[in-house]
Scaffold this active site. Structure first.
Site, PDB file in Angstrom:
ATOM      1  CB  ALA A 161      -0.941  -0.002   1.207  1.00 43.70           C
ATOM      2  CG  ASP A 162       3.673   2.382   3.244  1.00 43.01           C
ATOM      3  OD1 ASP A 162       3.077   3.440   3.482  1.00 43.01           O
ATOM      4  OD2 ASP A 162       4.010   1.574   4.124  1.00 43.01           O
ATOM      5  CG  MET A 163       6.176  -0.287  -1.778  1.00 40.62           C
ATOM      6  SD  MET A 163       7.781   0.491  -1.732  1.00 40.62           S
ATOM      7  CE  MET A 163       8.543  -0.280  -3.141  1.00 40.62           C
ATOM      8  N   GLY A 205       2.892   5.726  -2.959  1.00 39.58           N
ATOM      9  CA  GLY A 205       4.015   6.572  -3.349  1.00 39.58           C
ATOM     10  C   GLY A 205       4.050   6.811  -4.853  1.00 39.58           C
TER      11      GLY A 205
END
Lengths: 378, 380
Positions: free
Chosen positions: B170-172, B175
């Site tokens: 989810a972070d990637m 981003g």
């Protein structure tokens, strides 16, 4: 709102998922996408998945990823059809493809050919493995990339063998990287060649586990209990409760022991050991947490600022206010009928980037495009 | 090589992963990225060491995602420092932050306030779940976002518990969406002269990633995805799609005609399942027969037969086998950075520009490493 890419034209030769996910995002951001499809077969994605997911006359996945694009169906090997592409090229700001190495060159659409016609065009391509090396002619298919790049070794636990991630993650990442490169070139205002391979995108995605591997040379160890991330210590994982599952991300183990009234956890006082002893800690937690409901545990953990959440399926999610408040679903219209799909995840100036059109039927825009670019009567 | 974002200045108030991943990509593409960090401790990611690995006092994780950046230390609770930062913002093109809703307002650095200083600024915000609704104050953390989004029900076999992606997906993805939004806004600024506010959240990003399945779900009487009982690799793709055990390891078998596959590996008895519908609806029967058959020979033998039969397949590699492989080594994916004698090998930017790979050997900065130079350069 002025959409950032309004009046930008993308001539899109991509199919399946990686390339179309890139042109979808450009379309979300305001670009016009002309999707060139094979005259008879169309984008192979129109037929690839289980037939029961038919939406408005097309494969559900085609509809999901091709909303608001125009379809130009033709045979690139036919000189008359090829002339149409040549008529559009001078007006294209961006040309995208995801054929295997050499195919576009053979069609007369290599980067040099495009540059000769339109030196300012940005030429974006996705390959499976780049243009060199022993894998260059292999199929660039998501599962194979997961298997080759080490990704299949990160999820699940050590008892399960390789566990692929259950969606086409590499396709999505390759598409996302291509969008970044293409937008950067558009910002620079110069014709450019932007290349992404699925393999490089899969490796970039693993920059953390790979860097750690370069550093200590140790194989990835996912652990054997409630595994969720091979590099992170306890309590990180999902836990079964009496009526569902609970996600626990971070928290001091003895503090969790106190909060949850779980005595055996009090012994794990050394935070430096929560990675090495993660299986032992997680086993104790798993045993303990199954005795009460998810809501019970959340009512204790959330007020104490422990990072946790309930594990939902889509049914639970879609019914929840946390989802509805996002307005994530949009209704679009295609020739086969209206359907629901997700919207662009980016918000601009506090507004949603939505669209009203769904995926096109094969060749839906042939005559309009012919009239616009070659002056032929529609 | 001239990079497309040369000349751009990005101020990164973001910490941890999603925002800094966007900053890293902008830096790779030529932007100057300055982290604005609290004096002393800096970005909290500096102390977040996975596997307890460190280099020159910062976590290896921090080093990987903050390479090629500068650091300006400022105490945002001190009005004098905030005034200095505002002078910097007045000269920047982009800023990003991932503070919880309300914090930037309290600091006087919300979009409306900084727009007054720099009307053409691109202002990027990362949140966990958006800035309204019941989850707005919930920690924006990857595993939690995966868990509430439904994503944990697509990986693993049908009889297994929910299984997260074993990486901060989810972070990637968030981003990448932030970088896309910022870049699109920069394009718009160049074309139309206007600034922008760009918002992304972990949840919206991880929902976008599930667009195929969600679109199917929303249009199908709410039919939930079902993982196959054996060799699940995608809940919406029929047999044989999956990874199978062989006599000496595992192989991946992709999508295609079951008839072609059975002929290639000399398997009889599945004739009744030839056809797209059966490949989906009878996938457990097919996969179980396949798994039984594939146990009889080695991976090498099967791969040879599959390749001869033109069926899509591959070996399954771990990092050791991958990094020793010619196909990997030819990519030149690694680069080595140095800081105070500590050397760190990490990956490069995955995008190639005008036929060239993009490398940068500038290591992640120490907190405040660039204060003096930035003060002079921007006349702060």
């Amino acid at each position: 709102m002025i959409k950032p890419l309004q009046d930008i034209t993308v001539l899109d030769f991509t199919q399946f998922l990686s390339g179309p996910s890139a042109s979808l995002r450009l379309s979300d951001l305001g670009a016009r996408v002309i999707k060139v499809e094979h005259k008879v077969k169309g984008d192979l994605c129109r037929n690839i998945y289980a037939s029961h997911l038919n939406i408005a006359g097309q494969s559900g996945f085609y509809q999901g990823i091709n909303r608001a694009k125009e379809s130009l169906a033709l045979d690139l090997k036919d000189s008359g059809d090829f002339a149409q592409v040549k008529a559009i090229l001078p007006h294209a700001d961006i040309v995208l493809h995801n054929f295997r190495p050499g195919v576009m060159e053979r069609l007369g659409l290599g980067v040099a050919d495009i540059k000769a016609i339109n030196p300012n065009a940005i030429y974006g391509e996705i390959t499976g493995y780049g243009h060199d090396g022993p894998w260059r002619d292999r199929p660039g298919q998501d599962l194979l990339l997961q298997a080759l790049s080490g990704l299949a070794g990160l999820s699940g636990d050590e008892n399960s063998g390789p566990v692929p991630m259950g969606l086409a993650i590499v396709d999505n990442l390759a598409g996302a990287q291509l969008v970044q490169g293409v937008l950067a070139a558009l910002y620079a205002g110069e014709g450019a060649l932007v290349q992404v391979s699925m393999l490089e995108a899969a490796l970039d995605f693993q920059f953390e586990p790979l860097t750690l591997y370069y550093h200590d040379g140790e194989p990835v160890d996912r652990g054997r209990e409630n595994a969720a991330h091979a590099l992170v210590g306890a309590p990180y994982g999902l836990y079964k409760t009496q009526d569902g599952y609970l996600a626990l991300a971070m928290g001091s183990i003895p503090f969790l022991g106190e909060l949850l009234n779980c005595q055996p956890l009090l012994a794990f006082t050394d935070a430096g050991r929560w990675y090495a002893e993660r299986d032992a800690i997680k086993t104790i937690l798993a045993e303990h947490l199954q005795n009460q409901s998810t809501a019970h545990w959340l009512s204790i953990l959330e007020p104490a600022d422990i990072w946790c959440a309930e594990v939902f399926n889509w049914q639970q999610l879609v019914a929840h206010e946390g989802f509805t408040v996002l307005d994530m679903v949009q209704e679009v219209e295609s020739p086969g009928g209206r359907y629901l799909t997700t919207r662009c995840p980016i918000r601009l100036d506090d507004q949603l980037l939505t669209q009203s059109e769904g995926g096109p039927t094969l060749g839906q825009h042939n005559s309009a495009l012919r009239a616009e670019f070659t002056g032929a009567k529609p | 090589m001239s990079l497309p974002l040369a000349g751009l200045t990005v101020l990164e108030f973001s910490q941890y992963l999603a925002g800094p991943y966007a900053g890293l990509r902008l830096a790779d593409l030529g932007a100057r990225v300055i982290k604005i960090e609290r004096p002393g401790k800096g970005d909290a990611c500096r102390q977040l060491a996975t596997k307890n690995l460190w280099a020159d006092g910062d976590s290896v994780l921090f080093h990987t995602i903050n390479r090629n950046k500068e650091s300006f230390a400022a105490n945002l609770k001190d009005p004098a420092d905030v005034a200095t930062v505002k002078k910097l913002i007045a000269q920047a093109d982009v800023i990003t932050h991932n503070f919880r809703p309300g914090i930037m307002q309290r600091l006087g650095l919300d979009y409306e306030s900084v727009k007054a200083v720099n009307p053409a600024l691109i202002y990027g915000e990362v949140s966990g779940y958006g800035d309204t609704g019941p989850w707005k104050d919930k920690p924006g953390q990857d595993l939690l976002a995966q868990s509430v989004s439904g994503l944990t029900w697509v990986t693993g076999n049908g009889d297994q518990p929910p299984t997260p992606f074993g990486i901060a997906v989810a972070d990637m993805l968030c981003g990448t969406h932030l970088a896309q939004g910022l870049l699109a806004a920069l394009v718009r600024k160049k074309r139309f002269g206007v600034g922008a506010k760009v918002n992304v959240s972990l949840l919206e990003s991880i929902l976008d990633f599930q667009f195929e399945g969600l679109t199917a779900y929303l249009n199908s009487d709410n039919e939930l995805p079902e993982r196959s009982q054996i060799a699940n690799a995608h809940p919406y793709v029929g047999a044989p799609y999956g990874i199978y055990a062989t006599a000496n390891g595992h192989i991946a078998i992709s999508m295609g005609s079951l008839e072609t596959l059975c002929k290639a590996i000399d398997l009889q008895g599945l004739e009744e399942f030839y056809g797209v519908d059966a490949q989906f609806f009878e996938r457990d029967n097919i996969k179980s027969a396949l798994q039984k058959h594939l146990k009889n020979r080695t991976s090498g033998e099967w791969l040879q037969m599959l390749e001869q039969g033109s069926y899509w397949c591959s070996e399954v590699l771990d990092y050791e086998a991958l990094t020793q492989h010619e196909a990997y080594q030819l990519l030149g994916m690694e680069q080595t950075l140095e800081r105070n004698g500590a050397s760190l090998t990490t990956t490069r930017c995955p995008i190639r520009y005008n036929g060239e790979r993009i490398y940068s050997d500038k290591a992640a900065p120490k907190v405040g490493a660039d204060n003096e130079r930035i003060q002079q350069e921007f006349a702060l």
